[in-house]
Design an enzyme around this catalytic site. Structure first.
Site, mmCIF file in Angstrom:
data_model
loop_
_atom_site.group_PDB
_atom_site.id
_atom_site.type_symbol
_atom_site.label_atom_id
_atom_site.label_comp_id
_atom_site.label_asym_id
_atom_site.label_seq_id
_atom_site.Cartn_x
_atom_site.Cartn_y
_atom_site.Cartn_z
ATOM 1 N N CYS A 159 58.720 68.655 5.838
ATOM 2 C CA CYS A 159 58.323 67.461 6.820
ATOM 3 C C CYS A 159 57.732 67.755 8.281
ATOM 4 O O CYS A 159 58.213 68.910 8.880
ATOM 5 C CB CYS A 159 60.124 67.174 7.259
ATOM 6 N N CYS A 210 46.643 56.421 3.425
ATOM 7 C CA CYS A 210 45.693 55.426 3.566
ATOM 8 C C CYS A 210 44.432 55.404 2.883
ATOM 9 O O CYS A 210 43.872 54.583 2.372
ATOM 10 C CB CYS A 210 45.371 55.324 5.242
#
Length: 492
Positions: free
Chosen positions: A53, A404
């Protein structure tokens, strides 16, 4: 040479404990030992994390520094949720990092304080000791209220007072935000005109000024709700000190902030020099819906640069003045802050008269926007996305985001598939270099919303899959206009 080498080796070895000390100050807990080790600590702050993370990695150095500073007072710990599924599942951990406070091994609630080392330290220091400090003498009262932060003191008629239990419940609930103390001797309130049960709110001595009272008396019927409202309405005063820790609470309203070299620890007199000039204008323009604050510009340098376009050399030693409204509109005072306060007064007159131009962080509007996926920047967001007749699917992305880039060919195919629909637009916006409008919550990339025709103030967040058919299904369900592929309607 051998002697020098041995001395060097010893010196290096002596440094090793120091290098790893902060890491050792964070207790590592697991499924096997969580219950009995957490029960050994009166107050324990635990971060539940995953090694992969990014936000967890960013938090780790500050968490370790805070652990070292809090050593012996509050224990900090961590749990790797990829290796300890039982304990993480038991406490409902669904995202990383999740921070929780435990008292004697029992879950006391989520940690909702700041994530910087100093912020964690200050926040957790408030978690130690009783919810409300019992004051028995005038000296104890004066010592308690002479503090950097504000103080809330209940003055009650005795240990059997019916309001004491309610006050203590409020203190337990609100202790993370405010400092509480109480006395069961009404005489301690005599110096402040108190002759019956009341609550006294003492604003920080460092913020004393001639424009407002330093002590506010609460005389209403005492409930947790009424006391919470009283504190919220009065604790900040006419011109509070905006910090990274309290900014979210202060920015729920339209707020002017003067940023300068503010330092109440080392230069309280100099810090109040500019604050007094801001307060004068706050009194002049009171009741008009704008609130005022001061801040240390060093704490907000990145924000001033990124959100307001102010360079670190702008203004020199003079304050930067900004306004940020609750709708996200931003304004900057470009005129130099004069010591007589007249430039600030002119700025405020222009603001209330609607003569100021909003500051918008935006890339240039593209000269040509003929591609299937339309490019949106902050300056043309209203024209393209808020066009009242069109449904617009808008993707907020970052140039560095790998997800993206992976989505780009599918998103382009979607735009090409729907190119025959004049009232459906597929668009994207670089959220790193453009202001994201109010109403769009962008915390990660890509984030996608549908702004429907006639309902632009209610954008719908897209939570579906990343294949072409997923987007088409969503648009068929949620768009105001019916979809067509070429000359045929889309059937899914």
């Amino acid at each position: 040479m051998e002697a020098r080498a041995r001395l060097l080796a010893l010196a290096l070895l002596s440094c090793v404990p120091a290098l790893g000390s902060s890491r050792r100050d964070v207790l590592e807990l697991s499924d096997a030992d969580f219950d009995y080790l957490s029960a050994e600590h009166e107050t324990l702050l635990v971060t539940f994390y995953a090694p992969w993370c990014g936000h967890c990695k960013k938090l780790a150095p500050d968490f370790e520094k805070a652990a070292t500073r809090l050593k012996g007072t509050v224990q900090l710990a961590k749990v790797d949720c990829t290796a300890n599924l039982e304990v993480c599942g038991r406490f409902g951990v669904s995202g990383y990092p999740t921070l929780k406070i435990f008292r004697n091994g029992r879950d006391s609630g989520p940690y909702d304080g700041p994530r910087s080392a100093d912020g964690i330290y200050q926040h957790m220091k408030k978690q130690t000791g009783p919810d409300s400090v019992l004051l028995q003498t005038e000296d104890e009262l004066q010592t308690f209220i002479k503090h950097y932060d504000a103080s809330v003191v209940g003055v009650l008629s005795g240990a059997d007072s019916s309001h004491l239990a309610e006050f203590l419940r409020a203190a337990a609930l609100l202790r993370e935000q405010f400092r509480f103390a109480h006395s069961v001797d009404l005489e301690l309130g005599g110096s402040y005109g108190v002759t019956s049960e009341s609550v006294l709110l003492f604003r920080p001595p460092r913020l004393d000024n001639k424009f407002e009272d330093s002590v506010i008396v609460f005389r209403e019927y005492l409930t947790i709700g009424s006391l919470r409202r009283f504190i919220g309405d009065n604790i900040h005063g006419v011109c509070p000190h905006l910090t990274m820790e309290n900014r979210d609470r202060l920015r729920v309203r339209d707020l002017l902030t003067a940023h300068y070299d503010l330092d109440y620890h080392h230069n309280p007199r100099g810090s109040n020099y500019w604050r007094n000039r801001v307060m004068k204008m706050a009194s002049t323009f009171s009741g008009r819906g704008l609130f005022f604050s001061v801040a240390n510009k060093k704490d907000f340098l990145s924000e001033l640069e990124e959100d307001f376009g102010l360079g670190t050399s702008d203004g020199g030693e003079l304050p930067f003045v900004t306004i940020r409204t609750k709708l996200g509109h931003k304004y900057t005072m470009r005129e130099e802050f004069t010591r007589d306060g007249q430039s600030l007064e002119r700025f405020l007159n222009d603001y209330f008269a609607g003569r100021l131009k909003r500051f918008i962080k935006s890339e240039p509007i593209p000269e040509r926007n003929s591609a299937a996926v339309k490019t949106v920047v902050a300056e043309n967001f209203d024209d393209l996305v808020n066009s009242p007749e069109r449904d617009v699917l808008i993707q907020f992305y970052s140039r560095s985001c790998s997800h993206c880039k992976k989505l780009e060919p599918v998103y382009t195919e979607l735009a090409e598939t729907l190119s025959s629909n004049p009232n459906i637009v597929i668009a994207r916006m670089n959220a790193g270099d453009n202001d994201v409008p109010n109403g769009y919550d962008v915390q990660g990339y890509p984030t996608i919303y549908l702004a429907r025709a006639g309902r632009k103030d209610e954008p719908i967040r897209y939570e579906g899959g990343r294949e072409l058919r997923d987007f088409l299904k969503f648009l068929k369900s949620e768009s105001t206009h019916r979809l067509r592929v070429g000359a045929a309607k889309v059937e899914l």
